[in-house]
Enzyme design. Structure first.
Site, PDB file in Angstrom:
ATOM      1  N   GLY A 232      12.287  23.468 -22.063  1.00 25.13           N
ATOM      2  CA  GLY A 232      13.219  23.166 -22.221  1.00 25.13           C
ATOM      3  C   GLY A 232      13.711  24.536 -22.388  1.00 25.13           C
ATOM      4  O   GLY A 232      12.446  25.735 -22.735  1.00 25.13           O
ATOM      5  N   ASN A 233      14.558  24.417 -23.391  1.00 25.97           N
ATOM      6  CA  ASN A 233      15.223  26.097 -23.758  1.00 25.97           C
ATOM      7  C   ASN A 233      16.035  25.220 -25.128  1.00 25.97           C
ATOM      8  O   ASN A 233      16.648  25.090 -25.356  1.00 25.97           O
ATOM      9  CB  ASN A 233      16.109  27.340 -22.938  1.00 25.97           C
TER      10      ASN A 233
END
Ligand code: CTP
Length: 406
Positions: free
Chosen positions: A212-213
């Site tokens: 993810g980020n």
């Protein structure tokens, strides 16, 4: 601040169970320095009584045109208002407002007001969907009022559906933006349909892990919120965010880049503008493990093979599902910000690229932002450090300009 210097807001309350939520909206308005006059309808007082409105607003409360006649409140309250917000607005109040009736103080006030007017409807789904209500809403919008789409969720009783009053904090944000932008010219997205993506995609490795980020979704939410305040119909495709739904936006939750692509492309079919503020993962794991990946004693972990995700922004820019549609991208850069931004604008083929510099402690999750808007016409517009709403408004200024030119 002297009472006369404070922005004057009329809070109209009509008779629905959601009237109690208007107390929270009133509190937000007064605490942020607005002089609020509450004008409930007679039936609103069956849900929340006059002492509550008077105590929370610090102002007298009148519902009928026959009270305090020497002050002519049925004319003066509307004339002097900087903003009128009706929350909750029942089907009956919307109908009376659309037909220009003047049978109580609230409808008189609506007829004399020349400032921005916001309606936040709340009612059962059937009443909201009835052609009579739909036509009344269309009439009010055509005349320049902002009618916030109701939220979807639990209604009074056991049923769920569209018709809930949006979060009072989010209605407050719409009011705040309208007051900041002023009168009719502020509603320059009226009649337009816009799609905004926000948040960050998560690409699952196994049932408990993902790539993810750090995107919080705040910039995309600010874009949705400001577009509602400017009168647009808004779909917000939200990837893994934990923020309150912006009042009036139709929120479509998604998880992965592939899901985001599907939701954005579908909504974009009849959109006037699409703004891709989401941080979309460029790659996803090539394989998804059905069971949790376990460590094995004495063995090195398997490398994670990745495959490319579709580039939604490039696809949207190439497809232009609707003639004259404006497509806006975001670019997060750590080095050579402008040069990389220009190259990305050309590569993606969008009309506008919002370039901001990111780092460990910059932009992601922050309340404020600073950026440069690069236009496909060669324009370069710096936006100084400030609230994400200000950057959002500058983006919409550009979008409106392009839509009107196209
Ligand atoms: N974007 C997209 N689909 C992707 C990746 C990005 O639609 N698979 C969109 C983002 O929503 C954003 C813009 O493209 O509006 C820029 O994303 P960014 O990650 O900065 O650009 P990249 O193309 O990934 O370029 P690079 O990795 O070289 O920085």
């Amino acid at each position: 601040m002297d009472r006369s210097d404070r922005p004057r807001v009329v809070l109209g309350v009509s008779g629905g169970i959601a009237a109690y939520k208007a107390c929270e909206l009133l509190r937000r308005l007064t605490e942020s320095g607005h002089d609020v006059r509450v004008v409930p309808t007679g039936s609103a007082l069956r849900f929340v009584g006059e002492p509550t409105w008077a105590a929370l607003s610090g102002n007298p409360v009148t519902t009928r045109v026959w009270e305090d006649v020497h002050e002519v409140p049925h004319v003066r309250i509307g004339q002097e208002a900087d903003l009128v917000v009706v929350a909750p607005a029942t089907a009956d109040t919307l109908a009376r407002a659309a037909h220009g009736l003047a049978d109580d103080l609230l409808t008189n006030t609506l007829l004399t007001a020349r400032c921005p007017v916001v309606f936040a409807p709340a009612m059962h789904t059937e009443m909201w969907e009835h052609p009579a209500t739909a036509e009344n809403v269309a009439t009010l919008r055509r005349r320049g009022a902002v009618v916030i789409e109701p939220a979807v969720g639990r209604l009074t009783g056991k049923d769920t559906g569209k018709g809930r009053l949006p979060d009072p904090g989010e209605i407050f944000e719409v009011c705040r933006r309208l007051l900041a932008r002023g009168s009719a010219s502020g509603r320059d997205l009226a009649g337009r349909y816009v799609v905004v993506s926000a948040g960050g995609t998560r690409e699952p490795l196994d049932p408990v892990r993902f790539l993810g980020n750090r995107s919080s979704g705040r910039q995309g939410y600010a874009l949705a919120r400001t577009a509602v305040a400017r009168g647009a119909r808004v779909t917000l495709v939200a990837a893994n965010t934990s923020l309150a739904d912006p009042a009036g936006a139709d929120v479509v939750p998604v998880g992965t880049a592939v899901q985001l692509r599907e939701a954005v492309l579908k909504a974009a079919e009849d959109a006037d503008a699409v703004v891709m503020a989401a941080a979309v993962a460029d790659f996803r794991p090539a394989l998804y493990a059905q069971g949790k990946i376990k460590k094995r004693e004495g063995r090195e972990p398997e490398p994670v093979a990745l495959v490319r995700n579709p580039d939604v922004l490039a696809e949207l820019s190439a497809a232009r599902t609707r003639p004259g549609q404006v497509v806006v991208g975001f670019a997060a850069e750590t080095d050579d910000v402008l040069a990389n931004g220009r190259a990305k604008l050309a590569r993606k083929g969008c009309d506008l690229l919002v370039v901001n510099e990111v780092g460990e402690d910059r932009t992601f999750g922050a309340e404020e932002n600073e950026a440069v808007l690069l236009g496909s016409d060669g324009s370069e517009t710096p936006v100084p450090h400030g609230p994400k709403e200000d950057l959002a408004d500058t983006v919409w200024d550009k979008v409106v300009h392009m839509l009107n030119a196209g």
